[in-house]
Design a protein around this motif. Structure first.
Motif, PDB file in Angstrom:
ATOM      1  N   CYS A 145     -89.253 -57.618  23.660  1.00  0.00           N
ATOM      2  CA  CYS A 145     -88.376 -57.369  24.866  1.00  0.00           C
ATOM      3  C   CYS A 145     -89.170 -57.695  25.982  1.00  0.00           C
ATOM      4  N   GLU A 146     -90.745 -57.253  26.146  1.00  0.00           N
ATOM      5  CA  GLU A 146     -91.403 -57.320  27.345  1.00  0.00           C
ATOM      6  C   GLU A 146     -91.628 -58.797  27.677  1.00  0.00           C
ATOM      7  N   ILE A 147     -91.774 -59.544  26.714  1.00  0.00           N
ATOM      8  CA  ILE A 147     -91.716 -61.069  26.813  1.00  0.00           C
ATOM      9  C   ILE A 147     -90.835 -61.930  27.419  1.00  0.00           C
ATOM     10  N   LEU A 148     -89.463 -61.290  26.680  1.00  0.00           N
ATOM     11  CA  LEU A 148     -88.219 -61.941  27.323  1.00  0.00           C
ATOM     12  C   LEU A 148     -87.533 -61.397  28.495  1.00  0.00           C
ATOM     13  N   GLU A 149     -88.433 -60.218  28.970  1.00  0.00           N
ATOM     14  CA  GLU A 149     -87.785 -59.521  30.054  1.00  0.00           C
ATOM     15  C   GLU A 149     -86.492 -59.063  29.878  1.00  0.00           C
ATOM     16  N   LEU A 150     -86.359 -58.487  28.863  1.00  0.00           N
ATOM     17  CA  LEU A 150     -85.040 -57.684  28.428  1.00  0.00           C
ATOM     18  C   LEU A 150     -85.170 -56.304  28.031  1.00  0.00           C
ATOM     19  N   GLU A 151     -83.952 -55.812  28.474  1.00  0.00           N
ATOM     20  CA  GLU A 151     -84.150 -54.080  27.834  1.00  0.00           C
ATOM     21  C   GLU A 151     -83.981 -54.049  26.596  1.00  0.00           C
ATOM     22  N   GLU A 152     -84.637 -53.220  25.754  1.00  0.00           N
ATOM     23  CA  GLU A 152     -84.295 -52.941  24.124  1.00  0.00           C
ATOM     24  C   GLU A 152     -82.863 -53.153  23.798  1.00  0.00           C
ATOM     25  N   ASP A 153     -82.151 -52.661  24.349  1.00  0.00           N
ATOM     26  CA  ASP A 153     -80.520 -52.578  23.751  1.00  0.00           C
ATOM     27  C   ASP A 153     -79.903 -53.757  24.038  1.00  0.00           C
ATOM     28  N   GLU A 154     -80.558 -54.889  24.695  1.00  0.00           N
ATOM     29  CA  GLU A 154     -80.043 -55.956  24.856  1.00  0.00           C
ATOM     30  C   GLU A 154     -80.377 -57.021  23.593  1.00  0.00           C
ATOM     31  N   VAL A 155     -81.382 -56.690  22.757  1.00  0.00           N
ATOM     32  CA  VAL A 155     -81.781 -57.514  21.628  1.00  0.00           C
ATOM     33  C   VAL A 155     -81.501 -56.719  20.470  1.00  0.00           C
ATOM     34  N   THR A 156     -80.833 -57.402  19.421  1.00  0.00           N
ATOM     35  CA  THR A 156     -80.386 -56.855  18.188  1.00  0.00           C
ATOM     36  C   THR A 156     -81.290 -57.941  17.252  1.00  0.00           C
ATOM     37  N   GLY A 157     -81.148 -57.263  15.814  1.00  0.00           N
ATOM     38  CA  GLY A 157     -81.896 -58.182  15.019  1.00  0.00           C
ATOM     39  C   GLY A 157     -81.558 -59.776  14.860  1.00  0.00           C
ATOM     40  N   GLU A 158     -79.973 -59.819  15.095  1.00  0.00           N
ATOM     41  CA  GLU A 158     -79.338 -61.203  14.942  1.00  0.00           C
ATOM     42  C   GLU A 158     -79.377 -61.987  16.326  1.00  0.00           C
ATOM     43  N   SER A 159     -79.516 -61.268  17.339  1.00  0.00           N
ATOM     44  CA  SER A 159     -79.267 -62.058  18.655  1.00  0.00           C
ATOM     45  C   SER A 159     -80.430 -63.174  18.627  1.00  0.00           C
ATOM     46  N   LEU A 160     -80.202 -64.195  19.047  1.00  0.00           N
ATOM     47  CA  LEU A 160     -81.035 -65.560  18.959  1.00  0.00           C
ATOM     48  C   LEU A 160     -81.768 -65.576  20.248  1.00  0.00           C
ATOM     49  N   PHE A 161     -82.939 -65.476  20.452  1.00  0.00           N
ATOM     50  CA  PHE A 161     -83.803 -65.625  21.645  1.00  0.00           C
ATOM     51  C   PHE A 161     -83.534 -66.859  22.671  1.00  0.00           C
ATOM     52  N   ARG A 162     -83.185 -67.941  22.010  1.00  0.00           N
ATOM     53  CA  ARG A 162     -83.112 -69.171  22.934  1.00  0.00           C
ATOM     54  C   ARG A 162     -81.552 -69.080  23.263  1.00  0.00           C
ATOM     55  N   GLU A 163     -80.487 -68.964  22.204  1.00  0.00           N
ATOM     56  CA  GLU A 163     -79.238 -69.095  22.684  1.00  0.00           C
ATOM     57  C   GLU A 163     -78.645 -67.830  23.543  1.00  0.00           C
ATOM     58  N   ASP A 164     -79.016 -66.708  23.110  1.00  0.00           N
ATOM     59  CA  ASP A 164     -78.404 -65.450  23.687  1.00  0.00           C
ATOM     60  C   ASP A 164     -79.309 -64.984  24.683  1.00  0.00           C
ATOM     61  N   HIS A 165     -80.484 -65.353  24.741  1.00  0.00           N
ATOM     62  CA  HIS A 165     -81.494 -64.662  25.803  1.00  0.00           C
ATOM     63  C   HIS A 165     -81.969 -65.618  26.803  1.00  0.00           C
ATOM     64  N   GLY A 166     -81.883 -67.055  26.553  1.00  0.00           N
ATOM     65  CA  GLY A 166     -82.490 -67.899  27.361  1.00  0.00           C
ATOM     66  C   GLY A 166     -83.826 -67.972  27.250  1.00  0.00           C
ATOM     67  N   ALA A 167     -84.478 -67.780  26.088  1.00  0.00           N
ATOM     68  CA  ALA A 167     -85.975 -67.912  25.806  1.00  0.00           C
ATOM     69  C   ALA A 167     -86.400 -69.405  25.854  1.00  0.00           C
ATOM     70  N   ASP A 168     -87.500 -69.807  26.294  1.00  0.00           N
ATOM     71  CA  ASP A 168     -87.985 -71.405  26.118  1.00  0.00           C
ATOM     72  C   ASP A 168     -88.973 -71.331  25.050  1.00  0.00           C
ATOM     73  N   SER A 169     -89.468 -72.365  24.712  1.00  0.00           N
ATOM     74  CA  SER A 169     -90.534 -72.446  23.686  1.00  0.00           C
ATOM     75  C   SER A 169     -91.636 -71.934  23.954  1.00  0.00           C
ATOM     76  N   LEU A 170     -92.238 -71.724  25.360  1.00  0.00           N
ATOM     77  CA  LEU A 170     -93.450 -71.098  25.707  1.00  0.00           C
ATOM     78  C   LEU A 170     -93.195 -69.568  25.538  1.00  0.00           C
ATOM     79  N   ARG A 171     -92.134 -68.954  25.699  1.00  0.00           N
ATOM     80  CA  ARG A 171     -92.093 -67.442  25.247  1.00  0.00           C
ATOM     81  C   ARG A 171     -92.035 -67.330  24.072  1.00  0.00           C
ATOM     82  N   ALA A 172     -91.593 -68.376  23.090  1.00  0.00           N
ATOM     83  CA  ALA A 172     -91.809 -68.141  21.606  1.00  0.00           C
ATOM     84  C   ALA A 172     -93.108 -68.154  21.182  1.00  0.00           C
TER      85      ALA A 172
END
Length: 83
Positions: free
Chosen positions: A17-44
């Motif tokens: 969550c810190e790296i993706l700059e998201l609140e913890e309640d925004e991220v679930t076990g199934e939510s996709l980093f790239r598609e749902d949260h806009g993460a790029d390969s550098l964040r991965a």
């Protein structure tokens, strides 16, 4: 979930969550980093490096393809750490 304790899971989620700059309640076990949260390969890569540092393990970069959500991160990290 892989053999990850609640404490380990909380730490992993906090790092992600810190790296993706998201609140913890925004991220679930199934939510996709790239598609749902806009993460790029550098964040991965940043997530992978932070987890390696925090848990003192080495994760093969080929595993990035499985680390698309929290559940994937838990599995890869558990395998890499031998949990």
């Amino acid at each position: 979930m892989a053999n990850v304790t609640a404490e380990q899971a909380a730490t992993i989620k906090e790092i992600v969550c810190e790296i993706l700059e998201l609140e913890e309640d925004e991220v679930t076990g199934e939510s996709l980093f790239r598609e749902d949260h806009g993460a790029d390969s550098l964040r991965a890569i940043e997530i992978l490096a932070s987890l390696e540092k925090e848990f003192k393990v080495t994760i093969d970069q080929a595993e990035l393809s499985r680390m698309v959500n929290l559940n994937g991160v838990y599995e890869v990290l558990a395998e890499s750490a031998g949990w």
